[in-house]
Design a protein around this motif. Sequence first.
Motif, PDB file in Angstrom:
ATOM      1  N   ASP A   1     -37.471  11.736  69.075  1.00  0.00           N
ATOM      2  CA  ASP A   1     -37.903  10.466  68.487  1.00  0.00           C
ATOM      3  C   ASP A   1     -39.328  10.125  68.930  1.00  0.00           C
ATOM      4  OD1 ASP A   1     -35.382  10.140  67.304  1.00  0.00           O
ATOM      5  OD2 ASP A   1     -34.577   9.199  69.114  1.00  0.00           O
ATOM      6  N   ASP A   2     -40.034   9.399  68.067  1.00  0.00           N
ATOM      7  CA  ASP A   2     -41.410   8.990  68.357  1.00  0.00           C
ATOM      8  C   ASP A   2     -41.413   7.607  68.995  1.00  0.00           C
ATOM      9  OD1 ASP A   2     -42.405  11.323  67.071  1.00  0.00           O
ATOM     10  OD2 ASP A   2     -42.147  10.319  65.119  1.00  0.00           O
ATOM     11  N   LEU A   3     -42.086   7.484  70.146  1.00  0.00           N
ATOM     12  CA  LEU A   3     -42.180   6.206  70.840  1.00  0.00           C
ATOM     13  C   LEU A   3     -43.228   5.323  70.183  1.00  0.00           C
ATOM     14  CD1 LEU A   3     -41.934   7.382  74.542  1.00  0.00           C
ATOM     15  CD2 LEU A   3     -40.317   5.938  73.314  1.00  0.00           C
ATOM     16  N   GLY A   4     -42.917   4.037  70.095  1.00  0.00           N
ATOM     17  CA  GLY A   4     -43.849   3.091  69.487  1.00  0.00           C
ATOM     18  C   GLY A   4     -44.284   1.993  70.429  1.00  0.00           C
ATOM     19  N   GLY A   5     -43.484   1.688  71.437  1.00  0.00           N
ATOM     20  CA  GLY A   5     -43.867   0.626  72.358  1.00  0.00           C
ATOM     21  C   GLY A   5     -42.657  -0.080  72.937  1.00  0.00           C
TER      22      GLY A   5
END
Length: 180
Positions: free
Chosen positions: A159-163
């Motif tokens: 998964d891609d981290l966004g904040g």
Amino acid sequence: MLTPQNKQDGFTLLELVVVIIIISIIGLVAVNRFWQWSVVAERASLQTVVGALRTALGLETTRLAMRQQLDKLPGYVDTNPMDLLAQAPHTYVGEVKNEKQPVEDGSWYFDSSNRLLVYRLKYTDGFSTTLKGPPRIRYRIKLVYTDNNHNGRYDRNVDDLGGLDLVPNEAYRWLPQGPK
């Protein structure tokens, strides 16, 4: 016929009663307005602190991104967001072991047993929540990510981290009200 010698000075009893009634009504309106403004001020203060905490979380995300350390973001979940502020609000009383400890209304605290930031309301007019006990709002830090494999949880290297975000732990709402 009244002459200057027998002219009445002062109020009649009826005039005095009317003046007292008018002053009482004005006083009641003033107290009601003060109460309404107190409720509005508490809500504004709450929103200001939440906004400052969200800004601090965004700045921390930016700091980690600049150092190419976004993989550290999951470590912030279940931590005290007040630790990210340069100066905690004057209504923050620190960490407590559980929500059963006495805390003054109108205060923030971090419940270390549940890992939640809590605001204990002072003015509860128009406030509604499903929580039992004293009126309060509980917040937690949420990891923001793109769930690429659609499993409902963050998976490193998938998964891609966004904040990070500060979100209420339980739903609450304010009924519309305020000074008219």
